[in-house]
Structure formats: C-alpha cells, structure tokens
Design a protein around this motif. Sequence first.
Motif, PDB file in Angstrom:
ATOM      1  N   SER A   1      -2.965  -1.341 -18.083  1.00 10.49           N
ATOM      2  CA  SER A   1      -3.342  -1.843 -16.834  1.00 10.49           C
ATOM      3  C   SER A   1      -4.502  -1.520 -15.693  1.00 10.49           C
ATOM      4  O   SER A   1      -5.189  -1.729 -15.361  1.00 10.49           O
ATOM      5  CB  SER A   1      -2.166  -2.584 -16.527  1.00 10.49           C
ATOM      6  N   ASN A   2      -3.915  -0.112 -15.836  1.00  5.61           N
ATOM      7  CA  ASN A   2      -5.062   0.762 -14.605  1.00  5.61           C
ATOM      8  C   ASN A   2      -6.328   0.873 -14.621  1.00  5.61           C
ATOM      9  O   ASN A   2      -7.494   0.645 -14.079  1.00  5.61           O
ATOM     10  CB  ASN A   2      -4.516   1.840 -13.518  1.00  5.61           C
ATOM     11  N   ALA A   3      -6.499   1.023 -16.415  1.00 11.28           N
ATOM     12  CA  ALA A   3      -7.530   1.312 -16.865  1.00 11.28           C
ATOM     13  C   ALA A   3      -8.541  -0.149 -17.363  1.00 11.28           C
ATOM     14  O   ALA A   3      -9.973   0.125 -16.767  1.00 11.28           O
ATOM     15  CB  ALA A   3      -7.198   1.802 -18.050  1.00 11.28           C
ATOM     16  N   LEU A   4      -7.762  -1.178 -17.402  1.00  7.71           N
ATOM     17  CA  LEU A   4      -8.424  -2.167 -17.488  1.00  7.71           C
ATOM     18  C   LEU A   4      -8.755  -3.179 -16.026  1.00  7.71           C
ATOM     19  O   LEU A   4     -10.148  -3.576 -15.861  1.00  7.71           O
ATOM     20  CB  LEU A   4      -7.826  -3.325 -18.361  1.00  7.71           C
TER      21      LEU A   4
ATOM     22  N   CYS B   1      -3.433   0.339  -9.472  1.00  9.77           N
ATOM     23  CA  CYS B   1      -1.546  -1.367 -10.145  1.00  9.77           C
ATOM     24  C   CYS B   1      -0.438   0.261 -10.028  1.00  9.77           C
ATOM     25  O   CYS B   1      -0.647   1.249 -10.774  1.00  9.77           O
ATOM     26  CB  CYS B   1      -1.623  -1.618 -10.950  1.00  9.77           C
ATOM     27  N   LYS B   2       0.536  -0.052  -8.896  1.00  5.18           N
ATOM     28  CA  LYS B   2       1.540   1.050  -8.538  1.00  5.18           C
ATOM     29  C   LYS B   2       2.915   0.740 -10.205  1.00  5.18           C
ATOM     30  O   LYS B   2       2.773   1.338 -10.770  1.00  5.18           O
ATOM     31  CB  LYS B   2       2.009   0.858  -7.648  1.00  5.18           C
ATOM     32  N   SER B   3       2.538  -0.334 -10.042  1.00  2.00           N
ATOM     33  CA  SER B   3       3.580  -0.522 -11.572  1.00  2.00           C
ATOM     34  C   SER B   3       3.599  -2.381 -11.614  1.00  2.00           C
ATOM     35  O   SER B   3       2.810  -3.107 -10.909  1.00  2.00           O
ATOM     36  CB  SER B   3       4.890  -1.258 -10.739  1.00  2.00           C
ATOM     37  N   LEU B   4       3.470  -1.880 -13.073  1.00  2.00           N
ATOM     38  CA  LEU B   4       3.142  -4.518 -13.521  1.00  2.00           C
ATOM     39  C   LEU B   4       4.753  -5.019 -13.205  1.00  2.00           C
ATOM     40  O   LEU B   4       4.003  -6.521 -13.821  1.00  2.00           O
ATOM     41  CB  LEU B   4       3.424  -3.906 -14.826  1.00  2.00           C
ATOM     42  N   ARG B   5       5.382  -4.511 -12.687  1.00  2.00           N
ATOM     43  CA  ARG B   5       6.714  -5.654 -12.620  1.00  2.00           C
ATOM     44  C   ARG B   5       6.455  -6.039 -11.399  1.00  2.00           C
ATOM     45  O   ARG B   5       5.992  -6.494 -10.707  1.00  2.00           O
ATOM     46  CB  ARG B   5       7.605  -4.913 -12.847  1.00  2.00           C
TER      47      ARG B   5
ATOM     48  N   GLN C   1       2.125  -3.971  -4.658  1.00  2.82           N
ATOM     49  CA  GLN C   1       2.176  -3.340  -6.274  1.00  2.82           C
ATOM     50  C   GLN C   1       0.576  -2.751  -6.735  1.00  2.82           C
ATOM     51  O   GLN C   1       0.640  -1.860  -7.051  1.00  2.82           O
ATOM     52  CB  GLN C   1       2.671  -3.870  -7.196  1.00  2.82           C
ATOM     53  N   LEU C   2      -0.997  -3.079  -5.370  1.00  2.00           N
ATOM     54  CA  LEU C   2      -1.597  -2.872  -5.434  1.00  2.00           C
ATOM     55  C   LEU C   2      -2.690  -1.734  -4.647  1.00  2.00           C
ATOM     56  O   LEU C   2      -2.008  -1.923  -3.688  1.00  2.00           O
ATOM     57  CB  LEU C   2      -2.975  -4.121  -5.749  1.00  2.00           C
ATOM     58  N   ARG C   3      -2.996  -0.754  -5.030  1.00  3.26           N
ATOM     59  CA  ARG C   3      -2.993  -0.053  -4.283  1.00  3.26           C
ATOM     60  C   ARG C   3      -4.870  -0.026  -3.317  1.00  3.26           C
ATOM     61  O   ARG C   3      -5.137  -0.675  -4.019  1.00  3.26           O
ATOM     62  CB  ARG C   3      -3.449   1.781  -5.129  1.00  3.26           C
TER      63      ARG C   3
END
Length: 355
Positions: free
Chosen positions: A178-181, A261-265, A306-308
């Motif tokens: 997710s972070n890469a995309l 993004c720290k987490s997908l939840r 959840q976003l940095r």
Amino acid sequence: MADLYAVYCRAAAEKNATPLSRQVFTDEFKRLNLGLYHQKKDQCNICCAFKNGNLPDDEWQHHLLRKEEARAEKLSDKSKDSNNTMVLCMDLQALLLCPKLKASALYYKTKLAVHNFTVYNMLTHSTTCYVWHEGEGSLSASEFVSCIVDYLSAHTEPDTFILWSDGCGYQNRNAVLSNALLQFSMKKNKVVIQKYLEKGHTQMECDSVHSVIERRLRDQDVYLPAEYVNLMKRARVKPHPYEVKYIDHTFFQDFTKVMLCKSLRPGVRPGDSTVHDIRAIRYNNNGTMDFKINHSDDWHPHPSHQLRNSTSDSHTVTPLYSDRLKIKELKFKHLQDLKEVIPKDFHSFYNNLLH
C-alpha cells in the motif's frame, strides 16, 4: 469415460433406444470436442462447510453474495476504456522445482525453488512473468512490490490502474504494498485501485497463463531455472507471446522504509472493520487513500490519523539484497548429489550456489 458411457446407456434404455457401441460413443464425444471436467482439489472452505452442514444458510448466502458482487465488479472493469484505464490481475504460480526430470533420484532430494509472479492485462491480454529462484530472492512483500512497481512504471500511459488479486496477506494485502502504490500514485500523478476477490473464489485470467505454462512444461526436462524462461516464452503464440523477465537479487528493492501509511486497518476500536474486511483500496495522487468494505459501497476516506506526512525523509527505497541469497546446506548437498543425472555443462550453476 466408462461412467459417462454407462449413464448414456441407461438414458438410451429409458427411451427404448439401442445404444451405440463404446468405441463409437467415444469417437463421437471427441469429434464434438467435448471434455470431462475434473474438479479442482482446492475448493472453498466456506462452501464445503455449508455442504457438510457445518455453516448456517444465512452466512453461506452472504458469502455467495460477496462472491457474485466481486465477479460482477471485475466484469464491469473489463469493459472500461483501455486508453484511460489499465485493468490488471496478478498472482504467483504454484511452485516450480529445478531440476525437473524423470530420474528416480529426484524423488528423494530437495530441489531449487523457482517462482513465477504473473501480471496479466485483462483488456489487451498481454502478460508479463517475473521469474527468479530462491538463490536470488525470497517471497517477502518487497519482492512482489518490486515486480508490481516495475510493471506499473513501464506502463504509465493510462491515468488509472486497477489491480485485481486474491487477499493473500504477504503478497497483496499489506502495508508495504500500500505504501509503495501510494508513493507511485503521488510521483506519477496516477490513480491506483486495488480490488480483492472473495476468499475461496479467486479464479482470475492469469490462472489461464499458469495453465498454459504447465501444459508446455509437461514431459519437458528442465536442468536450469533459465530454461523455464525459454519454455514460458514459447508457451503462447497468439495473440502474442508472454513477456518473461528473468530477474536476480539486484532487481529487488526494499519498500519497507516507505511509510506514508502506518496501517491499512480502517478502524481502531474493537469490533471495527479490519484489513481483511476491505474489498477495495484507492490510492490518490494527492497522498490520500479511500477504501470499500463491499464492492457496491461508496468510497470512504481512509482515517487521516493512519497517514504520515508525505514530506518525510524516510520514504527512500534501497536495494533489498547486497548479494545473492544462501540456500540451506542440506539442499545444496542434495543438488550436488543430483548432478549425476544432470549433463556436465550445467554443473557449474549448482556449484556456484551460495550455501
């Protein structure tokens, strides 16, 4: 075929007709280009549980609804304009082993694992296979992300990418990917959408690629991983051959340091939706994310906490490996033993494997 012929004979008897002979029946069956379907071994656990009376009907109906919803969504995506949208599906082929021979010595020895990660364009039917063996890379999230980002970076014409896959955690549903995309979306000013099929019903178009490759490999001797590459390239002729990239450890990048993004939840409280409940994720070029719990839902913004900060210096990508990977000592010994059934021209490859 014998069972099918018996059914035919019973049907003929019920109609007071004289059945054809077994040979004529078989010849006609083949002339009509018919075949017998062999059910796959890996059936859906939920469907099997319902079939055996271990699952309530309402839960099974909900499962079927989600399955049909995902299939309808995928069918809808396949009708999109290919100029503005690229619709892909991706999956890892079942493990390939090297060497692949009929020599009895192979049955008692461990062999080198070879991996094929396939990306299939559902609108143009073009296919790219990323092939590597365990001496060059493993099966962590960064390996798969490296392949996906490489493919997307080579096809930047569309404005939107839609990626269909199963819900495998280490492969398709994790924060590393997710972070890469999200990073790719921001850098290339594109929109990337991930969509997941229902567990147990993850048949995709790229499965046909794997089937074609397996048929091409049937009764073929394979001494080196690179020979798989040549066989894959010749596996399909129309509409065009598969593109096969034989990659090594220098290809893989470490995407674990990208932390947009720290987490997908989507939730934080007990009882809130978890990562496995998500059916679609959208990565926007402004650094935000949206998600869906059902394919028919509207998009919901991903929790901002959840976003940095996208300007962080910790978003760099570095090589994943500085050298080739070591294989287990026992496997190296077994491969050395197998050299007695391998032509001498190929011995140096197995001698140079790190262990």
